[in-house]
Design an enzyme around this catalytic site. Structure first.
Site, PDB file in Angstrom:
ATOM      1  N   ALA A 387      30.491  43.268  37.857  1.00 45.66           N
ATOM      2  CA  ALA A 387      31.333  42.949  36.699  1.00 45.66           C
ATOM      3  C   ALA A 387      32.736  43.496  36.895  1.00 45.66           C
ATOM      4  CB  ALA A 387      30.725  43.534  35.418  1.00 45.66           C
ATOM      5  N   CYS A 388      33.707  42.744  36.399  1.00 50.09           N
ATOM      6  CA  CYS A 388      35.100  43.196  36.449  1.00 50.09           C
ATOM      7  C   CYS A 388      35.824  42.686  35.210  1.00 50.09           C
ATOM      8  CB  CYS A 388      35.803  42.745  37.728  1.00 50.09           C
ATOM      9  SG  CYS A 388      36.119  40.978  37.843  1.00 50.09           S
ATOM     10  N   ASP A 389      37.124  42.863  35.214  1.00 51.46           N
ATOM     11  CA  ASP A 389      37.938  42.537  34.048  1.00 51.46           C
ATOM     12  C   ASP A 389      37.779  41.087  33.616  1.00 51.46           C
ATOM     13  OD1 ASP A 389      39.849  43.176  32.094  1.00 51.46           O
ATOM     14  OD2 ASP A 389      41.423  42.285  33.300  1.00 51.46           O
ATOM     15  N   SER A 395      34.926  41.149  41.159  1.00 53.79           N
ATOM     16  CA  SER A 395      33.473  41.079  41.004  1.00 53.79           C
ATOM     17  C   SER A 395      32.886  39.960  41.854  1.00 53.79           C
ATOM     18  CB  SER A 395      33.103  40.871  39.528  1.00 53.79           C
ATOM     19  OG  SER A 395      33.637  39.657  39.034  1.00 53.79           O
ATOM     20  N   ILE A 421      32.855  41.748  32.274  1.00 55.49           N
ATOM     21  CA  ILE A 421      32.040  42.877  31.818  1.00 55.49           C
ATOM     22  C   ILE A 421      31.267  42.546  30.547  1.00 55.49           C
ATOM     23  CG2 ILE A 421      32.161  45.208  30.830  1.00 55.49           C
ATOM     24  CD1 ILE A 421      34.321  45.849  32.860  1.00 55.49           C
TER      25      ILE A 421
END
Length: 472
Positions: A387-389, A395, A421
């Site tokens: 997960a990322c921004d 991600s 996320i």
């Protein structure tokens, strides 16, 4: 370091990161429309490559109506599905007609607000609608609430946002007029490595850039936070003067950062050697100065911020200035980073070793005080989520790399995907995020096992996770 969730009040930074992520996810699905508008502007306005009065007449309606309505619809949908999208769009038209500027920021406010209103209303009447009246209640609820939201946005929200926009525009334009625009790098570069860049970029620079492009056919605002030059210089310096792990991984990061536009790839290098933030600031300032001296700008926001996006969105007569700004930023960042690395006697492996030791200590502590559902040993692992921004950059890279490592290790039966996320599904067994996004991940996934990383290409925690999965 490996982390297991504890109850903890999220920090202010984590909440700001969440806001930035929300803004990004309103903008990201509509980037194609922004690029289409940018190309239209670059090609057909009087100063464009192929001036065409008829086609240029699309430019103004598109920026005033099409793009804000898309943002509002997406923001409403993120909160309350299709009904939220309709409510957000209804509210946005009041903003647009009641204002004299393109209402990008207003759309990113009114869209989620409309979605929130209809979501609250639906929850309020849930189970209270007589059988056979569902359709009429659903339709009239949006119609009536949308009507009032449209009026409210026309008379109140629009003017307030326009006034705030004028204040910010005046402040930044004064920096341009006095030659102090490069000072923005003092804010931009630290914000980027703390994953706060989207709040600044999508919330401030994009709206201002679109307004200026409508008037001048280009804007320098699109370049002040997205220049790939500083990151390129930093990674080149690590490739030549870094030690061991950093030196090995930097060349691969260069390709993904510079050509793929995923700037998150260089963040761990700055966090590993915090003093290199000075190189990023110096590179950012020199790049902005160069763009300013050449009177260069882009026609739309480069997303992702790769050199390919930069060149595609450069208007006629600006290529020398844009390319020079990227090169100068890279050279300055390279020189400053190289100096810092040459005088730094601490090896990168010391940082990695420290992280591994901390990870072991926290794991040992966690076994004693936390519930066993967070341990790998006796739990079936079938899904791992990176997960990322925005769920589309670092991600995606991390998930792809990890899948290949699982294949090499002949580990089957584990699904690895990437998400924003907040969008990580409930059936996920393990969430992998950058360590600076841990607190934000806690906001949405309080009971999930979370592993944090510092490097998306080669991180000891990921290698350790593969070893553990292979022993199951």
């Amino acid at each position: 370091m490996e982390n297991v969730i504890k109850a903890k009040t999220p920090s202010f930074r984590a909440r700001i990161q969440a806001v930035g992520g929300f803004l990004t996810n309103m903008v990201l699905p509509n980037i194609g429309a922004f690029i289409a508008w940018g190309l239209l502007t670059a090609l057909f306005i009087p100063s464009g490559w192929f001036p065409n009065e008829n086609l240029a007449s699309i430019v103004d309606p598109a920026i005033k109506y099409l793009l804000p309505l898309l943002l509002a619809s997406t923001g409403g949908r993120m909160v309350a599905g299709q009904r939220g999208a309709v409510m957000g769009t209804i509210g946005a038209i009041g903003l647009i007609v009641g204002s004299d500027i393109p209402m990008f920021l207003g759309a990113m406010i009114i869209g989620p607000l409309g979605g929130w209103l209809i979501k609250k209303f639906d929850k309020l009447i849930d189970g209270k609608i007589p059988a056979g009246f569902e359709m009429i209640v659903n339709n009239f609820s949006i119609g009536i609430l949308g009507f009032f939201l449209m009026i409210f946005s026309f008379y109140f929200i629009g003017p307030v946002i326009e006034a705030a926009n004028n204040v910010v525009s005046s402040a930044i334009k004064s920096l341009v007029d006095t030659g102090y625009l490069p000072l923005l790098s003092l804010i931009n570069e630290p914000a980027k490595v703390l994953f706060l860049n989207n709040v600044i970029d999508q919330g401030i620079y994009y709206p201002l850039g679109m307004q200026e492009t409508l008037e001048a056919g280009k804007s320098i605002y699109f370049t002040v936070a997205s220049n790939p030059g500083p990151g390129l210089g930093l990674l080149l310096a690590f490739s030549f003067f870094g030690k061991k792990a950093a030196k090995r991984t930097a060349p691969g990061a260069i390709i993904i950062h510079f050509f793929g536009g995923i700037h998150e790839l260089y963040f761990p290098y700055v966090l590993m050697k915090p003093l290199t933030i000075l190189a990023m600031i110096a590179g950012g300032m020199s790049g902005i100065t160069t763009f300013y001296l050449f009177d260069a700008g882009l026609v739309a926001g480069p997303s992702p911020g790769s050199i390919i996006s930069y060149l595609a969105l450069t208007p006629k007569g600006n290529f020398l200035g844009i390319i020079s700004g990227v090169i100068v930023a890279a050279v300055v960042s390279f020189i400053v980073t190289a100096i810092i690395l040459k005088f730094d006697k601490k090896t990168d492996e010391e940082d990695f070793t420290s992280s591994i030791e901390k990870s072991k200590a926290m794991k040992s502590e966690g076994k004693q005080i936390l519930n066993p559902s967070n341990e790998l040993s006796n739990t079936k692992i079938s899904k791992i989520s990176f997960a990322c921004d925005a769920g589309a950059g670092s991600s995606a890279l991390g998930a792809t790399t990890f899948r290949k490592r699982l294949q090499k290790a002949n580990i089957d039966g584990i699904e690895v995907k990437h998400y924003r996320i907040e969008d990580v599904p409930e059936d996920t067994d393990i969430i992998v995020v950058h360590k600076d996004l841990l607190e934000r991940a806690r906001l949405s996934h309080k009971n999930k096992r979370i592993i944090t990383i510092e490097n998306y290409i080669e991180d000891p925690n990921l290698l350790k996770l593969i070893d553990e999965l292979g022993k199951r």
